[in-house]
Design a protein around this motif. Structure first.
Motif, PDB file in Angstrom:
ATOM      1  N   ASP A 182       0.838  -1.190   0.000  1.00  0.00           N
ATOM      2  CA  ASP A 182       0.000   0.000   0.000  1.00  0.00           C
ATOM      3  C   ASP A 182       0.875   1.242   0.000  1.00  0.00           C
ATOM      4  OD1 ASP A 182      -2.277  -1.536   0.035  1.00  0.00           O
ATOM      5  OD2 ASP A 182      -2.634  -1.295   2.192  1.00  0.00           O
ATOM      6  N   ARG A 183       0.450   2.264  -0.713  1.00  0.00           N
ATOM      7  CA  ARG A 183       1.260   3.479  -0.835  1.00  0.00           C
ATOM      8  C   ARG A 183       1.658   4.033   0.520  1.00  0.00           C
ATOM      9  NH1 ARG A 183       4.415   6.484  -0.361  1.00  0.00           N
ATOM     10  NH2 ARG A 183       4.734   8.572  -1.238  1.00  0.00           N
ATOM     11  N   ASP A 184       0.745   4.101   1.460  1.00  0.00           N
ATOM     12  CA  ASP A 184       1.059   4.715   2.749  1.00  0.00           C
ATOM     13  C   ASP A 184       1.939   3.840   3.632  1.00  0.00           C
ATOM     14  OD1 ASP A 184      -0.283   7.032   2.142  1.00  0.00           O
ATOM     15  OD2 ASP A 184      -2.159   6.418   3.109  1.00  0.00           O
ATOM     16  N   ASP A 185       2.229   2.625   3.187  1.00  0.00           N
ATOM     17  CA  ASP A 185       3.072   1.725   3.975  1.00  0.00           C
ATOM     18  C   ASP A 185       4.560   1.908   3.682  1.00  0.00           C
ATOM     19  OD1 ASP A 185       0.912   0.638   5.245  1.00  0.00           O
ATOM     20  OD2 ASP A 185       0.793  -1.147   3.966  1.00  0.00           O
ATOM     21  N   VAL A 186       4.901   2.658   2.631  1.00  0.00           N
ATOM     22  CA  VAL A 186       6.303   2.847   2.262  1.00  0.00           C
ATOM     23  C   VAL A 186       6.616   4.336   2.202  1.00  0.00           C
ATOM     24  CG1 VAL A 186       8.131   2.338   0.609  1.00  0.00           C
ATOM     25  CG2 VAL A 186       6.228   0.734   0.876  1.00  0.00           C
ATOM     26  N   PHE A 187       7.585   4.760   2.985  1.00  0.00           N
ATOM     27  CA  PHE A 187       8.024   6.153   3.045  1.00  0.00           C
ATOM     28  C   PHE A 187       9.124   6.338   2.000  1.00  0.00           C
ATOM     29  CE2 PHE A 187      10.241   9.858   4.456  1.00  0.00           C
ATOM     30  CZ  PHE A 187       9.356  10.613   5.207  1.00  0.00           C
ATOM     31  N   VAL A 188       8.917   7.258   1.058  1.00  0.00           N
ATOM     32  CA  VAL A 188       9.865   7.456  -0.039  1.00  0.00           C
ATOM     33  C   VAL A 188      10.430   8.872  -0.002  1.00  0.00           C
ATOM     34  CG1 VAL A 188      10.233   7.344  -2.528  1.00  0.00           C
ATOM     35  CG2 VAL A 188       8.569   5.802  -1.443  1.00  0.00           C
ATOM     36  N   THR A 189      11.765   8.950  -0.032  1.00  0.00           N
ATOM     37  CA  THR A 189      12.486  10.222  -0.050  1.00  0.00           C
ATOM     38  C   THR A 189      13.225  10.369  -1.368  1.00  0.00           C
ATOM     39  OG1 THR A 189      12.896  10.125   2.342  1.00  0.00           O
ATOM     40  CG2 THR A 189      14.296  11.597   1.059  1.00  0.00           C
ATOM     41  N   SER A 190      13.211  11.582  -1.938  1.00  0.00           N
ATOM     42  CA  SER A 190      14.107  11.890  -3.044  1.00  0.00           C
ATOM     43  C   SER A 190      14.647  13.310  -2.857  1.00  0.00           C
ATOM     44  CB  SER A 190      13.425  11.737  -4.402  1.00  0.00           C
ATOM     45  OG  SER A 190      14.420  11.735  -5.431  1.00  0.00           O
ATOM     46  N   LYS A 191      15.495  13.732  -3.793  1.00  0.00           N
ATOM     47  CA  LYS A 191      16.227  14.988  -3.613  1.00  0.00           C
ATOM     48  C   LYS A 191      16.363  15.728  -4.941  1.00  0.00           C
ATOM     49  CE  LYS A 191      19.095  12.309  -0.428  1.00  0.00           C
ATOM     50  NZ  LYS A 191      18.808  10.987  -1.003  1.00  0.00           N
ATOM     51  N   VAL A 192      16.282  17.048  -4.870  1.00  0.00           N
ATOM     52  CA  VAL A 192      16.523  17.863  -6.060  1.00  0.00           C
ATOM     53  C   VAL A 192      18.031  18.085  -6.187  1.00  0.00           C
ATOM     54  CG1 VAL A 192      16.118  20.028  -4.776  1.00  0.00           C
ATOM     55  CG2 VAL A 192      15.994  20.002  -7.272  1.00  0.00           C
ATOM     56  N   PRO A 193      18.629  17.779  -7.350  1.00  0.00           N
ATOM     57  CA  PRO A 193      20.086  17.897  -7.499  1.00  0.00           C
ATOM     58  C   PRO A 193      20.533  19.340  -7.684  1.00  0.00           C
ATOM     59  CG  PRO A 193      19.136  17.147  -9.554  1.00  0.00           C
ATOM     60  CD  PRO A 193      17.997  17.221  -8.564  1.00  0.00           C
ATOM     61  N   ASN A 194      21.829  19.551  -7.491  1.00  0.00           N
ATOM     62  CA  ASN A 194      22.389  20.903  -7.587  1.00  0.00           C
ATOM     63  C   ASN A 194      22.058  21.566  -8.911  1.00  0.00           C
ATOM     64  OD1 ASN A 194      23.571  20.280  -5.122  1.00  0.00           O
ATOM     65  ND2 ASN A 194      25.561  19.818  -5.989  1.00  0.00           N
ATOM     66  N   GLN A 195      22.165  20.824 -10.014  1.00  0.00           N
ATOM     67  CA  GLN A 195      21.963  21.431 -11.327  1.00  0.00           C
ATOM     68  C   GLN A 195      20.506  21.791 -11.595  1.00  0.00           C
ATOM     69  OE1 GLN A 195      23.072  18.330 -10.801  1.00  0.00           O
ATOM     70  NE2 GLN A 195      22.117  16.836 -12.180  1.00  0.00           N
ATOM     71  N   ASP A 196      19.602  21.330 -10.726  1.00  0.00           N
ATOM     72  CA  ASP A 196      18.185  21.645 -10.889  1.00  0.00           C
ATOM     73  C   ASP A 196      17.686  22.634  -9.847  1.00  0.00           C
ATOM     74  OD1 ASP A 196      18.072  19.969 -13.047  1.00  0.00           O
ATOM     75  OD2 ASP A 196      17.168  18.291 -11.971  1.00  0.00           O
ATOM     76  N   GLN A 197      18.583  23.302  -9.157  1.00  0.00           N
ATOM     77  CA  GLN A 197      18.128  24.311  -8.201  1.00  0.00           C
ATOM     78  C   GLN A 197      17.586  25.538  -8.930  1.00  0.00           C
ATOM     79  OE1 GLN A 197      20.027  25.315  -4.582  1.00  0.00           O
ATOM     80  NE2 GLN A 197      21.085  23.368  -4.358  1.00  0.00           N
ATOM     81  N   GLY A 198      16.752  26.319  -8.223  1.00  0.00           N
ATOM     82  CA  GLY A 198      16.028  27.426  -8.831  1.00  0.00           C
ATOM     83  C   GLY A 198      14.597  26.985  -9.099  1.00  0.00           C
ATOM     84  N   ARG A 199      13.648  27.909  -9.050  1.00  0.00           N
ATOM     85  CA  ARG A 199      12.237  27.530  -9.070  1.00  0.00           C
ATOM     86  C   ARG A 199      11.845  26.691 -10.277  1.00  0.00           C
ATOM     87  NH1 ARG A 199       7.187  28.891 -10.803  1.00  0.00           N
ATOM     88  NH2 ARG A 199       5.508  28.570  -9.253  1.00  0.00           N
ATOM     89  N   ASP A 200      12.077  27.199 -11.483  1.00  0.00           N
ATOM     90  CA  ASP A 200      11.600  26.497 -12.673  1.00  0.00           C
ATOM     91  C   ASP A 200      12.268  25.139 -12.834  1.00  0.00           C
ATOM     92  OD1 ASP A 200       9.958  28.636 -13.177  1.00  0.00           O
ATOM     93  OD2 ASP A 200      11.248  29.522 -14.719  1.00  0.00           O
ATOM     94  N   ALA A 201      13.582  25.094 -12.622  1.00  0.00           N
ATOM     95  CA  ALA A 201      14.310  23.831 -12.767  1.00  0.00           C
ATOM     96  C   ALA A 201      13.872  22.824 -11.703  1.00  0.00           C
ATOM     97  CB  ALA A 201      15.815  24.068 -12.692  1.00  0.00           C
ATOM     98  N   THR A 202      13.613  23.307 -10.488  1.00  0.00           N
ATOM     99  CA  THR A 202      13.160  22.413  -9.419  1.00  0.00           C
ATOM    100  C   THR A 202      11.800  21.817  -9.751  1.00  0.00           C
ATOM    101  OG1 THR A 202      14.423  23.533  -7.681  1.00  0.00           O
ATOM    102  CG2 THR A 202      12.480  22.306  -6.983  1.00  0.00           C
ATOM    103  N   LEU A 203      10.905  22.638 -10.269  1.00  0.00           N
ATOM    104  CA  LEU A 203       9.576  22.133 -10.625  1.00  0.00           C
ATOM    105  C   LEU A 203       9.668  21.059 -11.706  1.00  0.00           C
ATOM    106  CD1 LEU A 203       7.525  25.467 -10.645  1.00  0.00           C
ATOM    107  CD2 LEU A 203       7.449  23.648  -8.920  1.00  0.00           C
ATOM    108  N   ARG A 204      10.507  21.290 -12.711  1.00  0.00           N
ATOM    109  CA  ARG A 204      10.687  20.287 -13.765  1.00  0.00           C
ATOM    110  C   ARG A 204      11.311  19.011 -13.196  1.00  0.00           C
ATOM    111  NH1 ARG A 204      12.398  24.875 -16.724  1.00  0.00           N
ATOM    112  NH2 ARG A 204      14.583  24.329 -16.303  1.00  0.00           N
ATOM    113  N   SER A 205      12.322  19.180 -12.349  1.00  0.00           N
ATOM    114  CA  SER A 205      12.999  18.033 -11.754  1.00  0.00           C
ATOM    115  C   SER A 205      12.038  17.227 -10.893  1.00  0.00           C
ATOM    116  CB  SER A 205      14.185  18.516 -10.911  1.00  0.00           C
ATOM    117  OG  SER A 205      14.967  17.437 -10.452  1.00  0.00           O
TER     118      SER A 205
END
Length: 282
Positions: free
Chosen positions: A67-90
């Motif tokens: 079930d979706r709520d049974d697994v906690f998933v973490t991810s990260k925005v990379p350095n090259q995707d920092q900034g609003r527009d790039a973060t949203l795309r990433s």
């Protein structure tokens, strides 16, 4: 089946204290080993856009069928995707690869001070959280000055800071700052990268006393300190034995002995956040 205790966030949510990390795990391998980790009992998976294995993690989540709520998933925005527009795309790419509609925890991978985009990126994460696309937001490899900066300019504190942390380098000043602000400390590279702690006489003696291996003792030490910890292994037996660290209960004296192994900055084995601009790491 043994289950991991959970650590509370200041936003009212919580995270399984023992998770499974996939740094330097190839995409096709992640599709297999994450399933094995979930079968072993892990309910927290830590990946990153910069690891190039989110699609493999997503495939594993689908294969496991939990079930979706049974697994906690973490991810990260990379350095090259920092900034609003790039973060949203990433972020859109992250959700697509993971096959999720909502992420449990999203981190800024590194402060990348020379880019000067951490505050803008942090505001974007807060925006995504307000939209209900991220449940909790945090950071990784942030120094005290980086944390102070985003708090001063946005009024929003991360729930967690994921940092290099093992007995030879356990960043007591930064952990103390986290505690003062209600920020959870999460350890990457908890077994060290050079193998020194795994053969340290203090650690091996404690392991022998518990009928455990050195890796289990290092994970148990992190757990005893109250850190979230994300050991990584591609070996099925090691994946299982790392999870069994939950059963190793160290005494206060044993925790103190391991904590005393700290070498200050000389014990750092990963990159210094001051030096990272475009590069990626754990």
């Amino acid at each position: 089946m043994t289950t991991s205790p959970r650590i509370s966030f200041h936003d009212g949510r919580s995270i399984p204290q023992l998770g499974y990390g996939v740094w330097q795990v190839a995409n096709e391998v992640a599709a297999d080993v994450v399933v094995k980790a979930l079968e072993a009992g892990y309910r927290h998976v830590d990946t990153a856009r910069g690891y190039n294995n989110e699609a493999g993690v997503g495939q594993a989540l689908e294969t496991a069928g939990l079930d979706r709520d049974d697994v906690f998933v973490t991810s990260k925005v990379p350095n090259q995707d920092q900034g609003r527009d790039a973060t949203l795309r990433s972020f859109d790419g992250t959700l697509a690869d993971l096959g999720l509609e909502e992420l449990d925890l999203y981190l800024i991978h590194r402060p990348a001070p020379s880019q000067g985009l951490a505050v803008e990126t942090w505001k974007t994460l807060a925006e995504l959280q307000e939209q209900g696309r991220i449940r909790s937001i945090g950071v990784s490899n942030f120094r005290i000055e980086d944390l102070e900066k985003i708090e001063a300019e946005t009024g929003v504190l991360p729930v967690l800071n994921q940092i290099e942390l093992h007995p030879y380098f356990h960043q007591p000043e930064l952990r103390e700052f986290h505690a003062s602000k209600g920020i959870v400390t999460e350890s990457w590279s908890p077994l060290g990268q050079g193998g020194g702690e795994l053969t340290d006489p203090v650690v091996t003696a404690i392991a022998e006393a518990h009928g455990a291996d050195a890796g289990q003792v290092l994970i148990a030490w992190n757990l005893a300190l109250g850190n979230v910890v994300i050991p990584k292994s591609e070996t099925p037996q090691r994946i299982v034995s790392n999870f069994a660290s939950l059963e190793v209960q160290l005494t206060e004296d044993e925790v103190a002995q391991i904590t005393a192994l700290h070498k200050g900055d000389a014990g750092r084995q990963g990159g210094n956040p001051n030096d990272f601009a475009g590069r990626q790491g754990a």
